[in-house]
Design an enzyme around this catalytic site. Structure first.
Site, short mmCIF file in Angstrom:
data_model
loop_
_atom_site.label_atom_id
_atom_site.label_comp_id
_atom_site.label_asym_id
_atom_site.label_seq_id
_atom_site.Cartn_x
_atom_site.Cartn_y
_atom_site.Cartn_z
N GLU A 42 0.88 -1.16 0.00
CA GLU A 42 0.00 0.00 0.00
C GLU A 42 0.92 1.21 0.00
OE1 GLU A 42 -3.38 -0.25 2.99
OE2 GLU A 42 -2.17 -1.97 3.55
N ARG A 267 5.60 -12.80 9.56
CA ARG A 267 6.28 -11.56 9.21
C ARG A 267 7.63 -11.49 9.92
NH1 ARG A 267 4.07 -6.32 9.77
NH2 ARG A 267 2.37 -7.14 8.58
N LYS A 277 4.35 0.67 9.89
CA LYS A 277 4.42 1.95 9.18
C LYS A 277 3.85 3.09 10.01
CE LYS A 277 3.29 0.06 4.86
NZ LYS A 277 2.48 0.12 3.68
P1 ATP Z 1 2.93 -2.37 8.21
O1 ATP Z 1 2.32 -3.48 9.02
O2 ATP Z 1 4.35 -2.11 8.49
O3 ATP Z 1 2.12 -1.12 8.22
P2 ATP Z 1 1.76 -3.42 5.87
O4 ATP Z 1 1.65 -4.88 5.94
O5 ATP Z 1 0.53 -2.67 6.10
O6 ATP Z 1 2.96 -2.91 6.74
P3 ATP Z 1 1.92 -3.31 3.04
O7 ATP Z 1 2.30 -2.19 2.20
O8 ATP Z 1 0.51 -3.78 3.01
O9 ATP Z 1 2.35 -2.95 4.49
O10 ATP Z 1 2.90 -4.54 2.79
C1 ATP Z 1 3.20 -5.03 1.53
C2 ATP Z 1 3.60 -6.48 1.66
O11 ATP Z 1 4.69 -6.61 2.55
C3 ATP Z 1 2.46 -7.31 2.20
O12 ATP Z 1 2.38 -8.49 1.41
C4 ATP Z 1 2.87 -7.62 3.60
O13 ATP Z 1 2.40 -8.86 4.00
C5 ATP Z 1 4.40 -7.60 3.50
N1 ATP Z 1 4.99 -7.23 4.79
C6 ATP Z 1 4.73 -6.16 5.55
N2 ATP Z 1 5.43 -6.18 6.69
C7 ATP Z 1 6.17 -7.31 6.66
C8 ATP Z 1 7.11 -7.92 7.55
N3 ATP Z 1 7.43 -7.35 8.73
N4 ATP Z 1 7.68 -9.08 7.18
C9 ATP Z 1 7.37 -9.65 6.01
N5 ATP Z 1 6.52 -9.15 5.13
C10 ATP Z 1 5.91 -7.99 5.44
MG MG Z 2 -1.00 -4.21 4.62
#
Ligand code: ATP
Ligand code: MG
Length: 564
Positions: A42, A267, A277
């Site tokens: 996102e 994760r 984030k």
């Molecule tokens: P955050 O939890 O940090 O706000 P998010 O999951 O909302 O991150 P996205 O932009 O949706 O952020 O993430 C893009 C991709 O990265 C998704 O497929 C998510 O599962 C993966 N991702 C996010 N954080 C991690 C992590 N700590 N380890 C592995 N993959 C991750």
């Molecule tokens: Mg997400």
């Protein structure tokens, strides 16, 4: 499943559980044997090392199985998204060494098709327009153990729903007045199945579609259908999406679309830092750090500025492996990976951080000797450079002790030490200020020991680094430490939040004097200060002022030096 051993070595690789699933699918010719993954951020923040893990995994699987990997921005939330984030994400993925070629997609490009999918669901009686407020919807939802109540609007006719949904799109209603919901099961034990909202009204411009839309699809609706539209075969995502999977399957089944297989993995979490984030944004906005690319941040741009290499991060992701259960990885594993990479690649220089003046008394005032220094003992093909030895030099304050303990192999009165690449010197005298502090040491040098050799075979155990008083130049070194003092930043006192655990000493700025070979070093260059650590030239560096970031300390040191 986990390929990592305690000391961080990779054992002979067996397949991880995702690779097992993929290989099984290929054997069964599922999806005609295709492998197509995607990285779906996102665009509402900068990428962090957790995302790097996901990028390495998705692009890595595609590469391993001769497949493809898309970059897709799941840009369903117009209010929080910015072009700045899209650009930074692209830069970071490229920097990590991956390429999506022409497969750069935006969920917003599918808004028209998603709208059509919603219309199809309405026509099939699988979606309805609901007038309840957000609060009412929440109250009607029930709890995991108590069934929810159906919306009072659930029995609207298909015609009425189609008419209202079209008028929502035309902008006839205000934000929050109506939503479109899937009609599934208000008593499902899975809360995500309790008639979730799939479209909401938001009179907000979108960074790509401008004011074309005032209704926006929800993330859950958009994400799985975008995967399907793109023909993704394996939708790899993190564990928290496991409970969303039945909903995704429901949409795809009701619409009769291509079905990507969702596979969840744990994760990446690392101790002494935060990775959401929302928190990273808070640290930036409230100025706890100096920006998204502050070298203390776990963001990819922060790590890049700190001096991390793409290879070290990819290697880290590999060592971490893919797990099915939540775990926390030690920050030292990341540091191990960067040390290992920089040790092989970087040139070494000498710099003194806490200078103590050393005067060679048995040479003329204008004495100068150009000595040959090895650029990288790990890789002799990197050649040599000249360092100029002069009558006055500087050594580290720590490398001299007036009253040394036994087995102190550095400099002390009456004793000898080797100056790296130069000569062996013997301390003859100590000059103190009126408070009794040593401000200068006097030595004689032995001209027979040029280059550090001892033709007479005598033993000199210690070797220390130095810079010339006449030629050394000043620089600013930024010494970074972990961002939080606690392994788990959420481990805090009652009434405090995670920010109470920020490390007040995470950045120490220090003057240093360094050999003049660093004078014209360019922005981004990585190098090692012998015995001190790995550094890189910061973007704040210029002709007037050299600024170096410490990437990581040196764990190892020359074997003969007795550490304190
Ligand atoms: P955050 O939890 O940090 O706000 P998010 O999951 O909302 O991150 P996205 O932009 O949706 O952020 O993430 C893009 C991709 O990265 C998704 O497929 C998510 O599962 C993966 N991702 C996010 N954080 C991690 C992590 N700590 N380890 C592995 N993959 C991750
Ligand atoms: Mg997400």
């Amino acid at each position: 499943m986990d390929n990592t051993t305690n000391n961080g070595d990779i054992e002979k690789k067996s397949l991880n559980f995702i690779e097992n699933i993929i290989e099984e699918d290929i054997r069964n010719n599922k999806n005609d044997g295709r492998v197509h993954t995607r990285f779906p951020p996102e665009p509402n923040g900068y990428l962090h090392i957790g995302h790097a893990k996901s990028i390495c995994l998705n692009f890595g699987l595609a590469k391993k199985y001769n497949g493809l990997c898309n970059l897709r921005f799941d840009d369903t939330n117009p209010a929080k998204e910015e072009v700045e984030y899209v650009d930074s994400i692209k830069e970071d993925v490229h920097w990590l060494g991956f390429d999506w070629e022409d497969r750069e997609h935006f969920a917003s490009d599918y808004f028209e098709r998603l709208y059509e999918f919603a219309v199809t669901l309405i026509k099939k009686g699988n979606a309805f327009v609901c007038d309840h407020t957000n609060e009412e919807i929440a109250n009607y939802r029930g709890t995991p153990t108590v069934a929810g109540k159906e919306s009072l609007f659930i029995n609207r006719t298909v015609e009425e729903n189609l008419d209202l949904f079209e008028r929502m799109r035309k902008g006839e209603f205000k934000d929050g007045e109506k939503v479109l919901r899937a009609r599934i099961d208000m008593s499902s034990p899975n809360m995500h199945m309790r008639d979730p909202v799939i479209y909401r009204i938001r009179h907000v411009d979108h960074h790509r579609t401008g004011n074309k839309w005032c209704i926006y699809p929800m993330y859950d609706f958009t994400h799985c259908l975008s995967d399907s539209i793109e023909g993704i075969t394996h939708s790899v995502c993190t564990l928290e999406f496991e409970v969303h999977r039945p909903l995704y399957d429901w949409f795809i089944e009701k619409l009769g679309l291509h079905h990507p297989q969702q596979i969840e993995f744990a994760r990446l979490n690392i101790n002494y830092t935060v990775m959401s984030k929302r928190r990273l944004l808070e640290l930036v906005e409230q100025k706890y750090v100096l920006g998204w690319d502050d070298p203390r941040m776990p963001t990819i741009c922060g790590l890049r500025r700190r001096g991390y290499t793409p290879e070290s991060i990819r290697n880290f992701a590999e060592k971490v492996g893919v797990a099915k259960r939540e775990n926390i990885i030690d920050l030292s594993l990341l540091e191990f990976c960067i040390r290992e990479d920089l040790n092989k690649k970087t040139q070494r220089f000498m710099g003194v951080f806490n200078p103590l003046k050393l005067v060679i008394t048995n040479c003329p005032d204008d004495f100068e000797d150009n000595l040959e220094a090895v650029n990288n003992p790990e890789d002799l093909s990197m050649g040599t450079r000249n360092v100029t030895f002069t009558k006055e030099i500087f050594i580290e304050n720590d490398d001299f002790m007036e009253n040394p303990p036994k087995k102190y192999f550095r400099l002390s009165p009456g004793n000898e030490v080797r100056l790296r690449y130069a000569y062996i010197v013997r301390c003859t005298d100590v000059i103190k200020d009126d408070k009794g502090r040593v401000v200068e040491v006097h030595c004689t040098y032995d001209p027979e020991t040029r280059g550090g050799n001892t033709p007479d075979g005598r033993k000199v155990q210690g070797t220390i680094h130095w810079v010339s008083g006449k030629y050394a130049i000043e620089a600013e070194a930024r010494l970074y430490d972990r961002l939080f003092v606690k392994e788990n930043p959420d481990d805090k006192e009652e009434g405090q939040d995670y920010k109470a655990n920020l490390n007040p000493h995470s950045l120490i700025t220090q003057k240093c004097i360094v050999e003049n070979n660093l004078k014209n070093i360019t922005h981004g260059t990585k190098f090692q200060f012998e015995r001190i650590g790995y550094f890189c030239v910061d973007k704040d560096s210029n002709k007037e002022k050299l600024v170096f970031n410490r990437t990581v300390t040196l764990k190892d040191s020359w074997s003969k030096i007795e550490k304190k």
